[in-house]
Enzyme design. Structure first.
Site, PDB file in Angstrom:
ATOM      1  N   THR A 106       0.801  -1.224   0.000  1.00 39.32           N
ATOM      2  CA  THR A 106       0.000   0.000   0.000  1.00 39.32           C
ATOM      3  C   THR A 106       0.834   1.275   0.000  1.00 39.32           C
ATOM      4  O   THR A 106       0.278   2.358   0.055  1.00 39.32           O
ATOM      5  CB  THR A 106      -0.911   0.036   1.242  1.00 39.32           C
ATOM      6  OG1 THR A 106      -0.107  -0.021   2.419  1.00 39.32           O
ATOM      7  CG2 THR A 106      -1.879  -1.129   1.242  1.00 39.32           C
ATOM      8  N   THR A 182       5.028  -5.090   3.701  1.00 36.84           N
ATOM      9  CA  THR A 182       5.941  -5.177   4.844  1.00 36.84           C
ATOM     10  C   THR A 182       6.137  -6.595   5.383  1.00 36.84           C
ATOM     11  O   THR A 182       7.164  -6.883   5.988  1.00 36.84           O
ATOM     12  CB  THR A 182       5.456  -4.287   6.005  1.00 36.84           C
ATOM     13  OG1 THR A 182       4.140  -4.691   6.406  1.00 36.84           O
ATOM     14  CG2 THR A 182       5.441  -2.823   5.593  1.00 36.84           C
ATOM     15  N   ASP A 183       5.185  -7.501   5.153  1.00 37.15           N
ATOM     16  CA  ASP A 183       5.253  -8.805   5.812  1.00 37.15           C
ATOM     17  C   ASP A 183       6.474  -9.625   5.421  1.00 37.15           C
ATOM     18  O   ASP A 183       7.025 -10.356   6.250  1.00 37.15           O
ATOM     19  CB  ASP A 183       3.983  -9.613   5.525  1.00 37.15           C
ATOM     20  CG  ASP A 183       2.778  -9.089   6.298  1.00 37.15           C
ATOM     21  OD1 ASP A 183       2.971  -8.235   7.187  1.00 37.15           O
ATOM     22  OD2 ASP A 183       1.655  -9.534   6.020  1.00 37.15           O
ATOM     23  N   LYS A 260      10.828  -7.431  10.646  1.00 38.72           N
ATOM     24  CA  LYS A 260       9.572  -6.854  11.107  1.00 38.72           C
ATOM     25  C   LYS A 260       9.264  -7.446  12.478  1.00 38.72           C
ATOM     26  O   LYS A 260       9.131  -8.657  12.623  1.00 38.72           O
ATOM     27  CB  LYS A 260       8.450  -7.174  10.112  1.00 38.72           C
ATOM     28  CG  LYS A 260       7.107  -6.549  10.487  1.00 38.72           C
ATOM     29  CD  LYS A 260       6.057  -6.798   9.404  1.00 38.72           C
ATOM     30  CE  LYS A 260       4.724  -6.162   9.797  1.00 38.72           C
ATOM     31  NZ  LYS A 260       3.697  -6.327   8.755  1.00 38.72           N
TER      32      LYS A 260
END
Length: 452
Positions: A106, A182-183, A260
């Site tokens: 996103t 981001t994952d 992360k």
């Protein structure tokens, strides 16, 4: 052919079809309590099937349970156009020329206020409209490499992305930004770190934890910070994301030492066992590390061969031999074990590990504690595993160990060379020692510490 009732299922779909209603129709709904009028919106595939969703005249979206609907009538049509206003991205010959490669996520998207949908913005003009500050930092060219959810990332995509990066570098670009979900961003940053060597320009991965339709979104600032870093002299693969939830600075993390660490916090990315390379605040970079690869005119080397048959296995109480044996029987070439503590597994799975090594499967040990080093000379378990042929992975984060093992096995099948490469510091994945404040650093400590 596009579904004219996208996202609607079961009884709800039947009612809409009976009344000859499609997406974007203006409809009037009478319920037991009220009357509503609005545009029928498409729905998410996984949304609850029992609702009709409309956009009201005041631009609010509302869902109405079909059990409450008495009548539903079509009154017209007003289809939304999925198009972002586009302004010409200004060219400034005094600014660096950057390339943005989009993979999904996103970070390079914005809200369509007609439909309530978040839609991608990937032309320079669209990005300029969404984040006009970028034009004060760089000249920007954009290319969509692929559009996927980051959990659907796979080695073939890393290879494609590495090739695109090499092409952009060879074209004379000054820096590269990669928009990424981001994952799995840390997997991709590690993969690019091994696949691309002798980098002459910065390769900066960035993303956003919160979508562009939310006031707390980190997308715009992460893009600006990434552009600043891509314009700098840091010729490495790095991840640049917010360093705090207060939106006041971003951190620059090495691509092979980053992870992360929280599912939703905007400051989720952390350098493991070390401190970040630096920070970005108000478009100014402050470096925390004195040693890093700088811009040069050297030719970037591309090595994308990757062995996909690699497993990542976490040790847990009760683990059985059959788990390891599954990968042996499926002809896997390498297994990374995220062991407990200093790199331990239960002695009950020794037979399957021994069998794997006898059948020329490389077994690499790392630790699931994340922070700290594998220490396989401390306890008898570690020494026994080494005697079998398990290779200690030093401070490798499990996912970096997975990527490195796949990359190494893509380069060679010689057993001695495999071990040598696994224990060689190829892309700054190994550190000499854990910095004491790395486990729980904050920005004031980093700025105040004169010894770093």
């Amino acid at each position: 052919m596009k579904d004219k009732l996208e996202g609607y299922k079961g009884k709800t779909r039947e009612i809409l079809e009976q009344n000859k209603i499609q997406i974007w129709d203006i409809i009037a709904i009478k319920t037991k309590r009220t009357q509503l009028e609005g545009i029928l919106l498409p729905r998410n595939e996984y949304a609850s099937p029992n609702y009709v969703e409309i956009k009201l005249e005041n631009n609010y979206n509302v869902g109405i349970n079909i059990s409450e609907i008495q009548t539903i009538t079509r009154k017209g049509k007003r289809e939304a156009k999925y198009k972002i206003p586009e302004k010409k991205f200004p060219i400034n010959t005094n600014l660096p020329n950057l390339k943005l490669l989009g993979t999904g996520g996103t970070v390079a998207s914005r809200l369509d206020y007609t439909t309530g949908a978040v839609i991608p913005s990937f032309t320079p003009g669209e990005l300029f409209s969404a984040v006009p500050e970028l034009a004060e930092i760089c000249n920007l060219d954009c290319e969509i490499v692929f559009e996927i959810l980051s959990e659907n990332m796979k080695p073939e995509y890393w290879q494609q992305l590495a090739i695109k990066v090499k092409e952009a570098i060879d074209s004379g670009i000054d820096g590269i930004i990669i928009g990424h979900g981001t994952d799995t961003m840390s997997f991709t940053s590690a993969a690019l770190s091994f696949m691309l060597s002798n980098l002459s320009v910065p390769i900066v991965l960035t993303g956003s934890q919160r979508s562009s339709d939310r006031p707390s979104s980190d997308a715009a600032l992460n893009l600006q910070n990434a552009a600043v870093v891509a314009s700098s002299d840091i010729a490495e693969v790095v991840v640049t994301m917010l360093g705090s939830s207060s939106h006041d600075y971003g951190l620059i993390h090495r691509g092979t030492l980053v992870r992360k660490m929280h599912s939703s916090l905007r400051s989720t990315f952390r350098t493991i066992d070390d401190i970040p390379l630096g920070m970005v605040k108000d478009r100014i970079i402050k470096m925390f590390k004195k040693t890093y690869n700088k811009r040069s005119k050297q030719k970037t080397i591309l090595k994308t061969k990757f062995e996909k048959k690699i497993a990542l296995v976490y040790e847990y109480p009760g683990i059985e031999n059959e788990l390891i044996e599954y990968y042996i029987d499926k002809d896997y070439k390498g297994i990374v074990i995220a062991g407990t503590g200093l790199g331990h597994v239960g002695t009950n799975i020794y037979p399957s590990i021994e069998r794997a090594i006898q059948e020329d499967i490389t077994v690499l040990m790392t630790t699931q504690t994340l922070h700290g080093f594998v220490g396989m000379n401390v306890y008898s378990t570690g020494r026994e595993l080494q005697n079998m042929g398990v290779i200690p992975g030093k401070n490798l984060i499990p996912e970096v160990a997975y990527v490195k093992l796949g990359w190494v096995l893509g380069q060679t099948t010689d057993r001695k060379e495999i071990k040598k490469l696994l224990l060689t510091n190829i892309a700054n994945e190994f550190i000499e020692r854990e910095i004491p404040i790395a486990f729980n650093y904050d920005i004031d400590q980093l700025l105040a510490n004169k010894k770093l």
